[in-house]
Design an enzyme around this catalytic site. Sequence first.
Site, mmCIF file in Angstrom:
data_model
loop_
_atom_site.group_PDB
_atom_site.id
_atom_site.type_symbol
_atom_site.label_atom_id
_atom_site.label_comp_id
_atom_site.label_asym_id
_atom_site.label_seq_id
_atom_site.Cartn_x
_atom_site.Cartn_y
_atom_site.Cartn_z
ATOM 1 N N GLU A 10 0.816 -1.214 0.000
ATOM 2 C CA GLU A 10 0.000 0.000 0.000
ATOM 3 C C GLU A 10 0.854 1.270 0.000
ATOM 4 O OE1 GLU A 10 -0.677 2.063 3.002
ATOM 5 O OE2 GLU A 10 0.977 1.022 3.922
ATOM 6 N N LEU A 284 -7.539 -2.753 13.804
ATOM 7 C CA LEU A 284 -6.946 -3.451 14.949
ATOM 8 C C LEU A 284 -6.107 -4.637 14.471
ATOM 9 C CD1 LEU A 284 -6.695 -3.301 17.968
ATOM 10 C CD2 LEU A 284 -8.831 -4.566 18.215
ATOM 11 N N ASP A 286 -4.079 -4.723 11.922
ATOM 12 C CA ASP A 286 -2.727 -4.208 11.648
ATOM 13 C C ASP A 286 -1.886 -4.165 12.918
ATOM 14 O OD1 ASP A 286 -3.385 -3.780 9.026
ATOM 15 O OD2 ASP A 286 -3.544 -1.613 9.172
ATOM 16 N N HIS A 313 -3.125 -3.036 3.587
ATOM 17 C CA HIS A 313 -2.367 -2.483 4.715
ATOM 18 C C HIS A 313 -1.823 -3.615 5.590
ATOM 19 C CE1 HIS A 313 -1.863 1.192 7.302
ATOM 20 N NE2 HIS A 313 -2.065 1.783 6.140
#
Length: 345
Positions: A10, A284, A286, A313
Amino acid sequence: MIELDGSQGEGGGQILRTSLALSMATGQPLAIEKIRAGRAKPGLMRQHLACVKAAAEISGARVEGAELGSQSLRFAPGPVRAGDYRFAIASAGSCMLVLQTVLPPLLLAGAPSTLHLSGGTHNPMAPPFHFLERAFAPLVRRLGADLQLTLRRCGFYPAGGGEVEATIVPAAGALQSFDLMARGALQSGHAECLAPGLPRHVPTRELETLGGAMGWSGEQLRFGTARQNEGPGNALLATLAYEHVTEVFTAFGEKALSAEQVAHGLVKELREFQKSEAAVGPHLADQLALLLALAAWQGKKAGAFTCSEVTEHTRTNCAVIERFLPVRFTLTESRAASTVQVAPA
């Protein structure tokens, strides 16, 4: 030296923050090129520069390329030092992202640390204070460490000026891995609106619209505590407390959006999460991936969780983590709930 391409996946600032955190945690020097190449304004902005400077301060690092707009950085850390630190972002950049950068190495330091952070506390594209306090900090405690957060003053874009205190206490031994496969029964839900400097009808309409859609009323709809001079700002937060985890979702008001549109946007996010069977939402996920990776590395034991969505991500974060730590992620996607597992390699 670990060399990273900041445009991978990303291509955002999380690649920089995760790599800085793990460079300090492992003592491995880092070289990163094409920083934030996937963004409209590539390179280091003030909040990213603040992360680099904070990382350098707690680890005595040698740094090259730490300047505004720089797209390349070399970072060679020394030993991480626990202590009492003050980190400020002069603009409204998120000081919560600075916390995110220095927390992992300070969780592994030999003594507690206290951080005094100033800047933005409730920013789009960054975890707001209440998310870190209610959703993230309890997961740090499940590892056997501790994170206590206190909001002294809110900071919104473009003024900033927020103030947060954080106390970080490392675990007595190795960080302990865990599995978080189900969220359990819903115990409570509430919404609050922080809207300093705005007419009262704005938060009232946002809360009434959200309450009508979610079936919430009375004590479940709250006007958050924020002083008039902390704005103008507008953050609508919804907190869902489950048996095993708490999730916090946030929508930010914009000049081009009506109060009703802000609320409907948040309701859509809430319903998508509730429709899934996952323990945690995408944001959360990540954060938890990095915590469990540190625990798998230290404690030599696998950990896993379910999430409502595996975002680009999350994939990018897992790939960066694998460059620094001897761990392997396994991502299994499913409509009801996707599974993220991390195990010692």
